[in-house]
Design a protein around this motif. Structure first.
Motif, mmCIF file in Angstrom:
data_model
loop_
_atom_site.group_PDB
_atom_site.id
_atom_site.type_symbol
_atom_site.label_atom_id
_atom_site.label_comp_id
_atom_site.label_asym_id
_atom_site.label_seq_id
_atom_site.Cartn_x
_atom_site.Cartn_y
_atom_site.Cartn_z
ATOM 1 N N GLU A 178 5.960 11.222 -20.739
ATOM 2 C CA GLU A 178 4.868 10.295 -21.047
ATOM 3 C C GLU A 178 5.325 8.844 -20.905
ATOM 4 N N ALA A 179 6.554 8.551 -21.291
ATOM 5 C CA ALA A 179 7.090 7.192 -21.152
ATOM 6 C C ALA A 179 7.217 6.806 -19.682
ATOM 7 N N ILE A 180 7.660 7.739 -18.849
ATOM 8 C CA ILE A 180 7.773 7.471 -17.415
ATOM 9 C C ILE A 180 6.391 7.246 -16.818
ATOM 10 N N ILE A 181 5.417 8.054 -17.230
ATOM 11 C CA ILE A 181 4.045 7.893 -16.745
ATOM 12 C C ILE A 181 3.519 6.515 -17.121
ATOM 13 N N ASP A 182 3.755 6.093 -18.356
ATOM 14 C CA ASP A 182 3.309 4.756 -18.787
ATOM 15 C C ASP A 182 3.923 3.664 -17.917
ATOM 16 N N ARG A 210 0.839 -1.213 0.000
ATOM 17 C CA ARG A 210 0.000 0.000 0.000
ATOM 18 C C ARG A 210 0.868 1.254 0.000
ATOM 19 N N GLN A 211 1.935 1.254 0.794
ATOM 20 C CA GLN A 211 2.825 2.415 0.848
ATOM 21 C C GLN A 211 3.507 2.646 -0.497
ATOM 22 N N GLU A 212 3.969 1.574 -1.108
ATOM 23 C CA GLU A 212 4.610 1.705 -2.417
ATOM 24 C C GLU A 212 3.603 2.208 -3.443
ATOM 25 N N LEU A 213 2.366 1.722 -3.361
ATOM 26 C CA LEU A 213 1.307 2.168 -4.257
ATOM 27 C C LEU A 213 1.033 3.658 -4.057
ATOM 28 N N GLU A 214 0.999 4.102 -2.808
ATOM 29 C CA GLU A 214 0.816 5.535 -2.529
ATOM 30 C C GLU A 214 1.963 6.355 -3.113
ATOM 31 N N ASP A 215 3.186 5.849 -2.995
ATOM 32 C CA ASP A 215 4.345 6.550 -3.556
ATOM 33 C C ASP A 215 4.238 6.669 -5.071
ATOM 34 N N VAL A 216 3.812 5.589 -5.720
ATOM 35 C CA VAL A 216 3.654 5.603 -7.176
ATOM 36 C C VAL A 216 2.559 6.593 -7.573
ATOM 37 N N GLU A 217 1.456 6.589 -6.838
ATOM 38 C CA GLU A 217 0.355 7.518 -7.118
ATOM 39 C C GLU A 217 0.821 8.974 -6.985
ATOM 40 N N ALA A 218 1.608 9.267 -5.951
ATOM 41 C CA ALA A 218 2.120 10.622 -5.748
ATOM 42 C C ALA A 218 3.055 11.023 -6.889
ATOM 43 N N GLU A 265 2.329 3.703 -14.492
ATOM 44 C CA GLU A 265 0.972 3.160 -14.529
ATOM 45 C C GLU A 265 1.000 1.635 -14.550
ATOM 46 N N GLN A 266 1.944 1.068 -15.298
ATOM 47 C CA GLN A 266 2.090 -0.391 -15.316
ATOM 48 C C GLN A 266 2.506 -0.897 -13.945
ATOM 49 N N ARG A 267 3.405 -0.191 -13.298
ATOM 50 C CA ARG A 267 3.854 -0.571 -11.955
ATOM 51 C C ARG A 267 2.690 -0.497 -10.969
ATOM 52 N N ARG A 268 1.872 0.561 -11.095
ATOM 53 C CA ARG A 268 0.707 0.704 -10.225
ATOM 54 C C ARG A 268 -0.231 -0.488 -10.392
ATOM 55 N N GLU A 269 -0.465 -0.898 -11.639
ATOM 56 C CA GLU A 269 -1.343 -2.050 -11.891
ATOM 57 C C GLU A 269 -0.792 -3.324 -11.246
#
Length: 92
Positions: A71-75, A20-28, A78-82
């Motif tokens: 945009e590449a970093i965002i992609d 969850r913490q890693e997910l929050e970090d990715v979201e931020a 997003e994959q990491r978040r999934e």
């Protein structure tokens, strides 16, 4: 700019709280990159105070490259978040 995955001491077990913490970090990080991308898109093609309406091709290329890299970093994030969301589901 990416945060490395959490390393867990001697045990390979990762807790749901760590995911969850890693997910929050990715979201931020995604939120910040999207904000920066919006700023870059808004500035794209704008004249500077000293310009006379002409933008150097190199400047345009640099801006476009920066936007494409962002945009590449965002992609990737997003994959990491999934993957993290799936992992969190599997942890219960």
């Amino acid at each position: 700019m990416s945060v490395p995955p959490y390393h867990v001491g001697m045990s390979d077990e990762i807790t749901a709280d760590q995911v969850r913490q890693e997910l929050e970090d990715v979201e931020a990080e995604l939120a910040e990159l999207r904000r920066l991308e919006g700023d870059a898109q808004a500035r794209r093609g704008q004249d500077t105070d000293s310009s006379e309406g002409y933008i150097e091709p190199e400047e345009i290329a640099t801006e476009l490259t920066g936007i494409a890299e962002n945009e590449a970093i965002i992609d990737t994030l997003e994959q990491r978040r999934e993957r993290l969301q799936e992992r969190l589901k599997s942890l219960g």
